[in-house]
Design a protein around this motif. Structure first.
Motif, PDB file in Angstrom:
ATOM      1  N   PRO A  34      35.260 -37.471  85.566  1.00 25.16           N
ATOM      2  CA  PRO A  34      36.063 -38.244  86.522  1.00 25.16           C
ATOM      3  C   PRO A  34      37.536 -38.295  86.103  1.00 25.16           C
ATOM      4  CG  PRO A  34      34.084 -39.447  85.880  1.00 25.16           C
ATOM      5  CD  PRO A  34      34.177 -38.253  84.990  1.00 25.16           C
ATOM      6  N   THR A  35      38.398 -38.362  87.072  1.00 26.33           N
ATOM      7  CA  THR A  35      39.844 -38.402  86.814  1.00 26.33           C
ATOM      8  C   THR A  35      40.215 -39.570  85.917  1.00 26.33           C
ATOM      9  OG1 THR A  35      40.248 -37.364  88.944  1.00 26.33           O
ATOM     10  CG2 THR A  35      42.105 -38.475  87.928  1.00 26.33           C
ATOM     11  N   ILE A  36      39.561 -40.705  86.103  1.00 29.04           N
ATOM     12  CA  ILE A  36      39.875 -41.879  85.273  1.00 29.04           C
ATOM     13  C   ILE A  36      39.586 -41.609  83.794  1.00 29.04           C
ATOM     14  CG2 ILE A  36      37.647 -43.038  85.529  1.00 29.04           C
ATOM     15  CD1 ILE A  36      39.284 -45.667  85.815  1.00 29.04           C
ATOM     16  N   VAL A  37      38.597 -40.780  83.516  1.00 28.33           N
ATOM     17  CA  VAL A  37      38.283 -40.398  82.138  1.00 28.33           C
ATOM     18  C   VAL A  37      39.260 -39.317  81.687  1.00 28.33           C
ATOM     19  CG1 VAL A  37      36.539 -39.385  80.621  1.00 28.33           C
ATOM     20  CG2 VAL A  37      35.850 -41.033  82.383  1.00 28.33           C
ATOM     21  N   LYS A  38      39.484 -38.335  82.528  1.00 32.59           N
ATOM     22  CA  LYS A  38      40.379 -37.221  82.187  1.00 32.59           C
ATOM     23  C   LYS A  38      41.780 -37.696  81.833  1.00 32.59           C
ATOM     24  CE  LYS A  38      42.408 -34.419  85.124  1.00 32.59           C
ATOM     25  NZ  LYS A  38      42.673 -33.479  86.201  1.00 32.59           N
ATOM     26  N   LYS A  39      42.279 -38.694  82.548  1.00 32.99           N
ATOM     27  CA  LYS A  39      43.645 -39.181  82.327  1.00 32.99           C
ATOM     28  C   LYS A  39      43.736 -40.311  81.315  1.00 32.99           C
ATOM     29  CE  LYS A  39      45.551 -37.646  86.685  1.00 32.99           C
ATOM     30  NZ  LYS A  39      46.409 -37.987  87.806  1.00 32.99           N
TER      31      LYS A  39
END
Length: 86
Positions: A9-14
């Motif tokens: 997920p983007t929230i994890v990636k960022k």
């Protein structure tokens, strides 16, 4: 693992509070959670899959837990279930 790819997920990636390997581990845990809703893989299995040491897996799991991305529950003090929070 049966799947040929994982989604992070983007929230994890960022998330800047965790390293890149922790993000990869999150993706592997996510794949393993698909069937039962939790991951019960050993540190050795996770380490072999990411080609790192058991000690590195312990550190990465701590990073994910401290970032509130996973929750860990122990059953009878022997069996670990890792749940995704995000």
């Amino acid at each position: 693992m049966n799947n040929s790819y994982c989604k992070i997920p983007t929230i994890v990636k960022k998330n800047k509070s965790i390293c890149s390997n922790a993000k990869l581990l999150y993706g592997d845990i996510q794949l393993l959670c698909h069937q039962n809703g939790y991951c019960y893989a050993s540190n050795k299995f996770l380490a072999d899959n990411l080609m790192v040491t058991d000690r590195t897996i312990r550190r990465l799991i701590k990073e994910l837990k401290d970032a509130n991305l996973i929750k860990i529950e122990y059953i009878d003090n022997h069996i670990r279930h890792i749940y995704l929070v995000v």
